[in-house]
Motif scaffolding. Structure first.
Motif, PDB file in Angstrom:
ATOM      1  N   ASP A  27      86.912  72.912  67.252  1.00 36.23           N
ATOM      2  CA  ASP A  27      88.130  73.077  66.577  1.00 36.23           C
ATOM      3  C   ASP A  27      89.523  72.697  67.345  1.00 36.23           C
ATOM      4  O   ASP A  27      90.509  73.049  67.125  1.00 36.23           O
ATOM      5  CB  ASP A  27      88.261  74.471  65.716  1.00 36.23           C
ATOM      6  N   HIS A  66      84.382  68.964  64.811  1.00 29.76           N
ATOM      7  CA  HIS A  66      85.566  69.533  64.034  1.00 29.76           C
ATOM      8  C   HIS A  66      86.625  69.617  65.299  1.00 29.76           C
ATOM      9  O   HIS A  66      86.711  70.442  65.723  1.00 29.76           O
ATOM     10  CB  HIS A  66      85.528  70.916  63.457  1.00 29.76           C
ATOM     11  N   HIS A  83      87.839  73.012  54.985  1.00 28.68           N
ATOM     12  CA  HIS A  83      88.058  74.270  55.747  1.00 28.68           C
ATOM     13  C   HIS A  83      88.001  75.348  54.774  1.00 28.68           C
ATOM     14  O   HIS A  83      88.815  75.481  53.851  1.00 28.68           O
ATOM     15  CB  HIS A  83      89.634  74.303  56.410  1.00 28.68           C
ATOM     16  N   LYS A 116      90.602  64.666  62.832  1.00 33.08           N
ATOM     17  CA  LYS A 116      90.979  64.794  61.701  1.00 33.08           C
ATOM     18  C   LYS A 116      92.332  64.392  61.399  1.00 33.08           C
ATOM     19  O   LYS A 116      93.135  64.485  62.097  1.00 33.08           O
ATOM     20  CB  LYS A 116      90.639  66.143  61.014  1.00 33.08           C
ATOM     21  N   HIS A 133      84.676  76.597  59.147  1.00 31.94           N
ATOM     22  CA  HIS A 133      85.245  77.848  59.660  1.00 31.94           C
ATOM     23  C   HIS A 133      84.083  79.046  58.906  1.00 31.94           C
ATOM     24  O   HIS A 133      83.418  79.617  59.830  1.00 31.94           O
ATOM     25  CB  HIS A 133      86.499  78.079  59.246  1.00 31.94           C
ATOM     26  N   HIS A 159      91.240  68.345  65.606  1.00 28.00           N
ATOM     27  CA  HIS A 159      92.419  67.813  64.989  1.00 28.00           C
ATOM     28  C   HIS A 159      92.959  67.135  66.530  1.00 28.00           C
ATOM     29  O   HIS A 159      94.087  67.467  66.879  1.00 28.00           O
ATOM     30  CB  HIS A 159      93.229  68.841  64.549  1.00 28.00           C
TER      31      HIS A 159
HETATM   32 ZN    ZN Z   1      90.360  72.810  61.659  1.00 24.58          ZN
END
Ligand code: ZN
Ligand code: IZC
Length: 408
Positions: A318, A74, A244, A143, A267, A76
């Protein structure tokens, strides 16, 4: 044989090609007196040390711990710029969602990402990818969600694809146009939702730019009903689904993840008992992000309860410019032991086989077994516990990616 790793202290690895749920979360073997043989990019031998084995190259692991390469399920990681200008607000207690409501947060990353060219985004993301791998992450998920229109969502995902083609690290892409409502649609969210399902997602699919679709189901972002609508449409388009869920507020995201039988709920900080039960019943992987709880000063997800109910738990960084500006998965892994109370074996499972399973690569990576890809870490540690004890440093000694020993 091209490469032989010998003089290994202990190999800590799971077995298999699928997630480990509930009690099996701790099914990590500690193998001693073993060596690993590699041909091309594949593990071809895991067995007793034997002086008669010949290989073109030999690495001496110096009695240290060896694991599979870490899988960060996970992130970004493709974005235009960092958001350090929001640090003051954060330190003064302005909540994450208020910064977003005021047009900052994700929306400030949307601005910088839209302003950047594809090449600029690529150069930034490549630098990050090349550092990440030195921290032991050999496969990473990326992502979209900072474009929020056709052109810029495609641009972000094209960057992820170029990384997959050119960077040493492997990249799995997730479409996330439902990450926020862009400013130009702030008075007509429904129109943005229609844009997502009628244009953005179909174009992403057409160009084969993402396997997964994720959504930010959250207060003031997409509610449960909207999330359900978008996810069902994404499923019809052929995407595998993530969400999420219950990151900031408990709004029933975990329940929805269970009802829809998503690949993963992510999450889950505020996931309810019934949400955890529903996810367990439908085999949803809990992708938990402890570095985000730390950074947002929020509670830690109830990963222990998830395991108790029979879920498989994965742990990821994350990495993003807002709620988790850290791509060192070792830190998230260490926090998962101290804050979720996972045992070192459960935590290793969470960053290898279970995280690989959450992004569809458990058939290729996540364990040290014959037939898997030779993504292997030699650690500066003599046992598994050390990785959870000595923190704040990069504990990687040597990274082997696709059978190649990386030069720092
Ligand atoms: Zn995220
Ligand atoms: O840019 O703030 N939670 N999305 C949902 C994020 C964190 C990333 C960000």
């Amino acid at each position: 044989m091209d490469l032989l790793i010998k003089n290994i202290g202990v190999i800590a690895t799971a077995e298999g090609t699928d997630k480990k749920c509930g009690k099996e979360q701790s099914d990590i073997s500690l193998l001693t007196n073993m060596c690993i043989g590699i041909k091309d990019d594949e593990i071809v031998f895991v067995g007793q040390e034997d002086n008669s084995i010949v290989a073109s190259n030999v690495i001496d692991a110096k009695g240290q711990l060896v694991t599979a390469g870490l899988v960060d399920a996970h992130t970004h990681m493709v974005f235009g710029g960092y958001r350090q200008n929001e640090l003051g607000q954060k330190l003064n207690g302005v909540p994450y969602l208020d910064i977003l409501r005021n047009g900052g947060g994700i929306l400030s990353s949307v601005k910088s990402t839209r302003e950047a060219t594809e090449d600029e985004l690529y150069e930034k993301a490549l630098k990050i990818a090349n550092k990440m791998i030195l921290y032991g992450t050999t496969t990473v998920e990326a992502k979209s969600g900072y474009g929020l229109n056709v052109e810029d969502e495609l641009k972000q995902l094209k960057v992820a694809k170029r990384l997959q083609q050119n960077a040493i690290i492997d990249v799995v892409s997730t479409a996330m146009p439902a990450h926020a409502v862009p400013n130009e649609y702030k008075d007509d969210k429904q129109a943005y939702i229609e844009l997502i399902i009628n244009e953005i997602l179909p174009k992403i699919k057409e160009q084969n730019l993402a396997t997964y679709c994720d959504i930010f189901c959250e207060t003031a972002v997409f509610n449960v009903e909207e999330s359900k609508y978008i996810l069902e449409k994404a499923r019809e388009l052929g995407f595998l689904l993530k969400m999420h869920a219950d990151e900031i507020d408990p709004i029933g995201g975990a329940e929805l993840a269970g009802e829809l039988g998503l690949v993963s709920g992510e999450h889950l900080i505020q996931a309810s008992d019934s949400g955890i039960k529903k996810m367990a019943d439908s085999g949803v992987i809990g992708v938990c992000l402890p570095a985000t709880s730390f950074y947002l000063d929020k509670p830690f997800a109830r990963a222990r309860d998830m395991i108790k109910e029979g879920m498989a738990v994965a742990v990821a960084s994350d990495f993003n410019p807002g709620s988790s500006p850290n791509f060192n998965l070792q830190l998230a892994m260490m926090l998962s032991a101290h804050k979720y109370k996972l045992t070192p074996k459960e935590a290793l499972m969470a960053v290898t086989l279970n995280s690989a399973s959450a992004i569809g690569v458990a058939d290729k990576v996540g364990t040290i077994e014959v037939g898997k890809k030779a993504d292997i870490i030699i650690w500066n540690a003599i046992d598994l516990d050390f990785l959870f004890y000595r923190y704040g440093d990069n504990l990687v000694d040597t990274v082997i990616k696709n059978g190649v020993v990386l030069d720092r």
